[in-house]
Design a protein around this motif. Structure first.
Motif, PDB file in Angstrom:
ATOM      1  N   SER A 218      -3.865  -2.652  -1.755  1.00 37.33           N
ATOM      2  CA  SER A 218      -4.806  -3.217  -0.787  1.00 37.33           C
ATOM      3  C   SER A 218      -4.549  -2.659   0.609  1.00 37.33           C
ATOM      4  O   SER A 218      -3.398  -2.559   1.044  1.00 37.33           O
ATOM      5  CB  SER A 218      -4.670  -4.743  -0.747  1.00 37.33           C
ATOM      6  N   PRO A 219      -5.614  -2.345   1.366  1.00 39.78           N
ATOM      7  CA  PRO A 219      -5.418  -1.897   2.751  1.00 39.78           C
ATOM      8  C   PRO A 219      -4.893  -2.997   3.661  1.00 39.78           C
ATOM      9  O   PRO A 219      -4.453  -2.717   4.781  1.00 39.78           O
ATOM     10  CB  PRO A 219      -6.820  -1.449   3.178  1.00 39.78           C
ATOM     11  N   PHE A 220      -4.910  -4.246   3.184  1.00 41.22           N
ATOM     12  CA  PHE A 220      -4.412  -5.359   3.992  1.00 41.22           C
ATOM     13  C   PHE A 220      -2.913  -5.590   3.806  1.00 41.22           C
ATOM     14  O   PHE A 220      -2.341  -6.466   4.459  1.00 41.22           O
ATOM     15  CB  PHE A 220      -5.191  -6.643   3.679  1.00 41.22           C
ATOM     16  N   ILE A 221      -2.300  -4.830   2.919  1.00 37.47           N
ATOM     17  CA  ILE A 221      -0.862  -4.950   2.697  1.00 37.47           C
ATOM     18  C   ILE A 221      -0.213  -3.656   3.164  1.00 37.47           C
ATOM     19  O   ILE A 221      -0.571  -2.568   2.700  1.00 37.47           O
ATOM     20  CB  ILE A 221      -0.546  -5.202   1.209  1.00 37.47           C
ATOM     21  N   GLU A 222       0.749  -3.764   4.080  1.00 38.93           N
ATOM     22  CA  GLU A 222       1.375  -2.572   4.643  1.00 38.93           C
ATOM     23  C   GLU A 222       2.862  -2.791   4.868  1.00 38.93           C
ATOM     24  O   GLU A 222       3.351  -3.922   4.868  1.00 38.93           O
ATOM     25  CB  GLU A 222       0.690  -2.191   5.957  1.00 38.93           C
ATOM     26  N   THR A 223       3.555  -1.709   5.073  1.00 35.30           N
ATOM     27  CA  THR A 223       4.991  -1.768   5.357  1.00 35.30           C
ATOM     28  C   THR A 223       5.213  -1.837   6.864  1.00 35.30           C
ATOM     29  O   THR A 223       4.317  -1.578   7.670  1.00 35.30           O
ATOM     30  CB  THR A 223       5.704  -0.538   4.797  1.00 35.30           C
ATOM     31  N   GLY A 224       6.425  -2.212   7.242  1.00 31.87           N
ATOM     32  CA  GLY A 224       6.809  -2.198   8.653  1.00 31.87           C
ATOM     33  C   GLY A 224       6.423  -3.433   9.442  1.00 31.87           C
ATOM     34  O   GLY A 224       6.560  -3.443  10.663  1.00 31.87           O
ATOM     35  N   ILE A 225       5.964  -4.495   8.772  1.00 33.02           N
ATOM     36  CA  ILE A 225       5.625  -5.743   9.462  1.00 33.02           C
ATOM     37  C   ILE A 225       6.866  -6.618   9.530  1.00 33.02           C
ATOM     38  O   ILE A 225       7.465  -6.943   8.501  1.00 33.02           O
ATOM     39  CB  ILE A 225       4.493  -6.507   8.741  1.00 33.02           C
ATOM     40  N   ARG A 226       7.274  -6.990  10.713  1.00 37.29           N
ATOM     41  CA  ARG A 226       8.443  -7.849  10.865  1.00 37.29           C
ATOM     42  C   ARG A 226       8.060  -9.300  10.606  1.00 37.29           C
ATOM     43  O   ARG A 226       7.053  -9.796  11.113  1.00 37.29           O
ATOM     44  CB  ARG A 226       9.019  -7.711  12.272  1.00 37.29           C
ATOM     45  N   THR A 227       8.851  -9.975   9.802  1.00 35.03           N
ATOM     46  CA  THR A 227       8.609 -11.380   9.486  1.00 35.03           C
ATOM     47  C   THR A 227       9.880 -12.181   9.722  1.00 35.03           C
ATOM     48  O   THR A 227      10.980 -11.631   9.814  1.00 35.03           O
ATOM     49  CB  THR A 227       8.166 -11.560   8.021  1.00 35.03           C
ATOM     50  N   GLU A 228       9.706 -13.496   9.793  1.00 36.30           N
ATOM     51  CA  GLU A 228      10.838 -14.402   9.988  1.00 36.30           C
ATOM     52  C   GLU A 228      10.822 -15.456   8.907  1.00 36.30           C
ATOM     53  O   GLU A 228       9.882 -16.262   8.828  1.00 36.30           O
ATOM     54  CB  GLU A 228      10.753 -15.068  11.362  1.00 36.30           C
TER      55      GLU A 228
END
Length: 266
Positions: free
Chosen positions: A243-253
């Motif tokens: 999916s184009p809505f799922i990507e790498t490099g997103i910081r989460t907590e």
């Protein structure tokens, strides 16, 4: 194009239906963002006052699911819009959203909501740049439900109550198996609906989920009730990673979804 709705009954309660087609024409306000993102909308009927605790709870919930999904996919997840929660005011009273003057059946609450958002130019279905998670501070009627599909998910006031640790108000005379207390369950619910907006279906027809245990654990079946102790099937993970809505490099907590969110006067 007409919409097609499906419903599924599981262990005595009605699960949220999925929207497959377009409800109708709509336009989206604002410019297309550089990367596809998820926008949370806190929709206030004319006879409701804004609650800062509800806004914070909605943001907490979507950020928690963002981190959960990153863990499930071993890194990738969705990007949140900025601001994460957009407050939208409607000129319609809360009772209008559950009315059956325009639409009937299980889909009435969903369709009324998206009609209103389309009228205001807030959302566009299957927008290549946006997915919309809509919290409406209004109760759906008995026999109606929240839903997700065609790029837009809609849930009702019990989701806001559940996320805020407030008492759940049953839609019918008696509560069903999904109308339970606990912040985690209501995060699981919006996560379930969000994944419908990017194409996941209920896996009841999948050969990989034909056991009672799988259906109890799978997020896209009944696992939203016991979230975060829920699972994604391998085939679902593979679909999400495309999916184009799922990507790498997103910081989460990562945070505890049982954590108490400070309340404010409503």
């Amino acid at each position: 194009m007409a919409a097609t709705f499906g419903a599924m009954t599981m262990h005595g309660f009605r699960a949220a239906f999925v929207v497959f087609g377009l409800i109708g024409a709509a336009v989206s306000g604002g410019a297309v963002s550089a990367a596809p993102s998820v926008q949370v909308i806190y929709l206030l009927p004319a006879d409701r006052q804004e609650s800062e605790s509800y806004r914070r709870a909605a943001e907490f919930g979507v950020r928690h699911f963002q981190a959960w999904l990153s863990d499930a996919l071993r890194g990738p997840t969705f990007r949140l819009a900025d601001p994460a929660v957009r407050i939208v005011r409607s000129e319609k009273n809360a009772a209008w959203f559950r009315s059956t003057d325009r639409h009937t059946g299980y889909s009435a609450f969903y369709r009324n909501t998206v009609d209103e958002l389309a009228r205001m130019g807030v959302v566009r279905f299957n927008d290549p740049a946006s997915r919309f998670l809509v919290y409406v501070d209004a109760d759906h009627a008995c026999g109606q439900s929240g839903a997700g599909g065609s790029g837009v998910a809609v849930v009702s006031a019990n989701d806001l109550r559940g996320l805020s640790g407030e008492r759940i108000v049953p839609a019918c005379d008696r509560a069903n198996g999904a109308e339970i207390a606990g912040r985690c369950r209501w995060i699981g619910g919006i996560g379930h609906e969000f994944l419908h907006t990017i194409g996941l279906m209920h896996p009841d027809r999948s050969p990989a989920c034909q056991t009672a245990q799988c259906r109890a654990e799978a997020l896209m079946m009944q696992g939203y009730i016991t979230y975060p102790r829920a699972i994604l099937l391998d085939e679902e993970k593979a679909q999400l990673l495309r999916s184009p809505f799922i990507e790498t490099g997103i910081r989460t907590e990562a945070r505890d979804c049982t954590e108490v969110i400070a309340s404010s006067v409503r």
